[in-house]
Design an enzyme around this catalytic site. Structure first.
Site, PDB file in Angstrom:
ATOM      1  CG  ASN B  77      -0.329   0.598   2.414  1.00  0.00           C
ATOM      2  OD1 ASN B  77      -0.370   1.804   2.620  1.00  0.00           O
ATOM      3  ND2 ASN B  77       0.278  -0.237   3.242  1.00  0.00           N
ATOM      4  CB  CYS B 139       4.304   4.957   7.957  1.00  0.00           C
ATOM      5  SG  CYS B 139       3.549   5.293   6.389  1.00  0.00           S
ATOM      6  CG  ASN B 204       4.256  -0.131   9.924  1.00  0.00           C
ATOM      7  OD1 ASN B 204       3.744  -0.250   8.817  1.00  0.00           O
ATOM      8  ND2 ASN B 204       3.985   0.865  10.733  1.00  0.00           N
ATOM      9  CB  CYS B 386       9.167 -35.020  -0.830  1.00  0.00           C
ATOM     10  SG  CYS B 386       9.542 -35.591   0.833  1.00  0.00           S
TER      11      CYS B 386
END
Lengths: 440, 434
Positions: B77, B139, B204, B386
């Protein structure tokens, strides 16, 4: 004049034009982009994939499905066409439920295989519909090959030979190329004149001359070409060997199917009120279902052995019953009754004792105003000098006949099932052998 | 039935499921609906200082990575902190908290890295009746370019300083939200602790470019021909988040520091895993952005059922249960020997295990003519590849060899004693010690 399903006799126009159009539309509509993505997502990209092994043309199915998921259906189409140039038609007519999809590991896991046939159609349509041909011819070799029969085997052989640089002439006695793709497949499996579109697309590789509506003699072809491939199919139809078989309105299912495919207007095609189809293969199913779709009131498909012996797949049988066809097993025709025209068929119930089919002595009759025979086809008009094996032209693994310089493949040749996809494989492999032979 | 009531650093909520500071908690309308749906608490989307609010882009804000059937696995975002006026947010927070006193109301904050800015905003938040604050030091885009968010979170000294200011100017508990865009998550956690933080929350979002438009040669999401890195979240980041949570939980310095776990939590199992690795509660965002608030019903029912099955009566009893078992590689037992076993009844014969082992691993799976796949014990190192490629759950398992058996790969007997790298004869530093 409008008729209904209940109108007596053999008449046209039993259902409305709208209903007819619906009845004969695509059996499986094409997948849209989203449906294709969802379907393709289910492929596990198996190692040495069972689906590929099960495909007579050995298409790399996991690869083409992965190419669809990554947004390159054109590359997927090329993967398909490199093994099977008629991959578009095979996507429509292959009995996938007994080939690739039968062995799909998701069939094993969940009883729901990846929709391989429909994904193949999704990919191949992208190129065929666009008219883009993904292959180019090699430099001319100066050699020429005659192909007798423009059906799946012949077209496949011709395309591969042309690709390898040989000049090819294809002869077919019928007015249109395609063989059973054009004349022998239920209309709802190949709509919108796809067979002709596919032939046109296939021929765009160049180097192939079509001689449709022309017959040719083997000796003449041998004299004029460096090699000959025979893909002449099975021209004859087996008889019922039942009394009264020569009565009017007792005909071959293959002719009915061909007439249907060639009809410009289905509402003008007459069909009986009560139709009996005798046989247990795909031809029988195609005839029975289409009789029903044309508006016949009662359609019975009668097979002399049990359900498990029927060569029509489980899927085909279910399709027939879903359209209202009455399937009757273990009954063989004894006599066709009627005064001039057929009025009914008398059957005797059968049972298998010690591997032999016997009458039980119990009989029954079905009223019929039209009977279609679909009990197998036979080889006709075989050029002289060719060795025959089990009623077919004897060929090696690579399609070589007993006569030097002559190859054969498809339904007319020994080995393999009588399937479009098998014919394509045989035509292709014969082409490779012819090429090897001409390159020596 | 298990009691899901949560008490995280003194903040009570009916369950340990909070909504993370993000678009779902941007306004009253959403938060009321979230509480009606059953969420235990929210961290209100980050508020900035008074004055003109920030502006967001008007092009695409999200980029995504999908798995099969277009299931969203990762989300990127480019959205910034709230773009609504501070006063509006504060008024709404107060109204919602008043109507839902039993739910946790945390307010995320991000103001310039100046003491006055923090001192100015804290009383306003306190006045709403909120239960605590979360400092957005994570952020990674936009705000970081302005010296906030991750720009603070990447400098432990700043974290400590701002945390200290907040502890000084408010009575509310302080949670410090950490950015994963650093090399050692323990350093910022220690800094927060030194500053007096009541807890840390992590992770975050991770700096990311989800894809590139191959027609116009620009990163996606593309805004007018250009793209910028965004923050990555969703199921794809869960393993990274789990490790960072565990690093803090098992570090001696930060072992007692409460953690609010964040990062790709989509179902009850993810939540339980975070809590087992030391998270006192969890925060969710991408899962609700993908499926809506209703998933909390499954989180609640799943966690309750599992706790009942485990005989656990409160969430505190599961927090940190897996921490003692989280160790360094050097402490792993090299004497533990296992072999892959393929259940032939479950095998669908796709051969994916064979491709993985034969092409890329240890050539320890045999394939017969008729597609029967069997493990060659003399080659198998139990790497698990596997099992990881097998589409059928439970078809391939790893089975431990019993003590006394001979490992056909090495010819050595399996011993009961623990033996790790620290004491292994091949370890040069071990030899030095001898």
């Amino acid at each position: 004049m409008t008729h209904s399903s209940a109108t007596n006799g053999i008449v046209a126009n039993r259902v409305s034009p709208q209903q007819l159009a619906d009845n004969f539309s695509d059996l499986h509509g094409p997948l849209d982009d989203h449906e294709a993505q969802v379907a393709a997502d289910r492929c596990y990209f198996c190692y040495d994939a069972p689906c590929t092994t099960a495909c007579p043309t050995e298409i790399d199915i996991p690869l083409f499905i992965r190419q669809i998921t990554t947004g390159t259906p054109e590359a997927a189409a090329k993967t398909i066409f490199s093994q099977n140039i008629l991959g578009g038609m095979c996507a429509r007519v292959c009995p996938t439920e007994t080939l690739c999809e039968e062995v799909c590991v998701r069939e094993t896991a969940e009883g729901k295989p990846v929709r391989i046939g429909e994904l193949q159609r999704y990919a191949t349509d992208k190129l065929v519909v666009k008219g883009e041909h993904p292959f180019t011819r090699a430099a001319s070799t100066g050699k020429t090959v005659a192909v007798l029969g423009a059906g799946p085997a012949g077209l496949s052989c011709a395309h591969r030979l042309a690709m390898l640089g040989h000049g090819v002439t294809v002869y077919d006695t019928r007015p249109k190329a395609g063989g059973l793709n054009e004349y022998g497949i239920a209309s709802y499996k190949s709509t919108d004149n796809f067979a002709q579109a596919e032939v046109e697309w296939l021929l765009s590789i160049g180097g192939i001359t079509m001689q449709c509506g022309a017959s040719a003699e083997l000796a003449d072809l041998q004299a004029r070409h460096d090699a000959v491939f025979l893909g002449i199919g099975l021209g004859g139809v087996n008889s019922l060997r039942a009394e009264g078989e020569d009565k009017d309105n007792v005909t071959d299912a293959v002719s009915f199917i061909a007439d249907l495919r060639q009809a410009d207007d289905l509402s003008k095609l007459p069909i009986g009120r009560r139709v009996v189809v005798i046989g247990g293969g795909m031809t029988a199913v195609d005839a029975a279902v289409q009789a029903k779709l044309l508006g016949a009131q009662e359609v019975s498909m009668v097979y002399r052995r049990g359900k498990e012996n029927m060569s029509a797949s489980e899927f085909e049988q279910e399709l027939a019953t879903s359209k209202g066809v009455h399937l009757i097993y273990n009954a063989a025709p004894l006599r066709v009754t009627g005064n001039g025209s057929v009025a009914g068929v008398e059957f005797g119930y059968t049972q298998t004792v010690d591997g032999k089919l016997e009458q039980t002595g119990e009989t029954f009759s079905i009223a019929a105003d039209q009977v279609f025979k679909a009990i197998g086809q036979t080889l006709l008009n075989v050029p002289e000098g060719l060795m025959i094996e089990g009623g077919k032209i004897a060929v090696s693994d690579t399609g070589a006949t007993s006569v030097k310089g002559v190859w054969a493949g498809g339904d007319c040749a020994s080995g393999g099932d009588d399937l479009t996809v098998t014919a394509v494989a045989e035509g292709r492999d014969a082409a490779l052998d012819i090429h090897a032979s001409l390159s020596r | 039935m298990a009691d899901l009531k949560s008490n995280f650093i003194g903040i009570k909520s009916p369950n340990p499921f909070w909504l993370a500071s993000a678009p779902p908690t941007d306004k009253e309308y959403n938060v009321r609906r979230a509480f009606e749906a059953g969420w235990g608490g929210v961290v209100w989307k980050t508020l900035g200082s008074e004055g003109p609010p920030i502006v967001n882009i008007n092009g695409p804000r999200y980029g995504a990575i999908w798995g099969a059937d277009r299931r969203l696995l990762g989300l990127n975002n480019l959205e910034l902190i709230t773009d609504r006026p501070l006063e509006t947010n504060l008024r709404e927070i107060k109204a919602v908290k008043r109507d839902y006193p039993d739910r946790a109301m945390i307010v995320s904050l991000m103001v310039p890295c100046e003491e006055d800015a923090w001192r100015a905003i804290l009383p306003h938040v306190e006045e709403t009746g909120a239960d605590g604050i979360e400092l957005n030091f994570g952020c990674p885009h936009g705000m970081a370019e302005r010296g906030m968010g991750a720009a603070v979170g990447q400098v432990p000294e700043y974290i400590e300083m701002v945390t200290r200011w907040c502890k000084q100017y408010t009575r509310m508990p302080v949670i410090v939200k950490l950015t994963p865009n650093i090399t050692d998550i323990r350093k910022p956690a220690e800094a927060a602790m030194r500053g007096g933080a009541d807890a840390v929350s992590l992770i975050n979002t991770i700096n990311s470019i989800t894809s590139v438009d191959l027609d116009i040669f620009a990163p996606e999401p593309t805004i007018d021909g250009k793209g910028a890195h965004g923050g990555y979240c969703g199921p794809a980041v869960k393993p990274i988040a789990l490790n960072m949570v565990a690093e803090i939980a098992r570090s001696a310095e930060t072992a007692k520091l409460p953690i609010s776990g964040i990062g790709g939590i989509t179902n009850w199992r993810d939540a339980a895993e975070f809590m087992a690795l030391g998270a006192g509660n969890v925060q969710v965002c991408t899962a609700v952005m993908t499926y809506g608030f209703k998933i909390v019903d499954e989180l609640i029912s799943g966690l309750s059922q599992w706790m009942d099955e485990k005989g656990v009566t409160s969430v505190d009893q599961i927090v940190g249960r897996a921490v003692p078992n989280t160790s360094d590689w050097k402490d792993l037992n090299l004497n533990y020997i296992a072999k892959a076993v393929i259940d032939q009844d479950k095998c669908i014969k796709c051969g994916r295990c064979y491709a993985a082992c034969e092409d890329t691993s240890h050539q320890a799976i045999a394939m017969s003519e008729d597609r029967v796949f069997t493990v060659k014990d003399e080659e198998c190192v139990a790497c698990n590849m596997c099992l990881n490629t097998c589409p059928v759950e439970g078809c391939i398992t790893l089975e431990q060899m019993a003590v006394g058996e001979v490992d056909p790969r090495t010819g050595k007997e399996v011993v009961a004693e623990h033996g790790d790298w620290t004491t292994h004869p091949n370890n040069p530093s071990c030899l030095t010690l001898q």
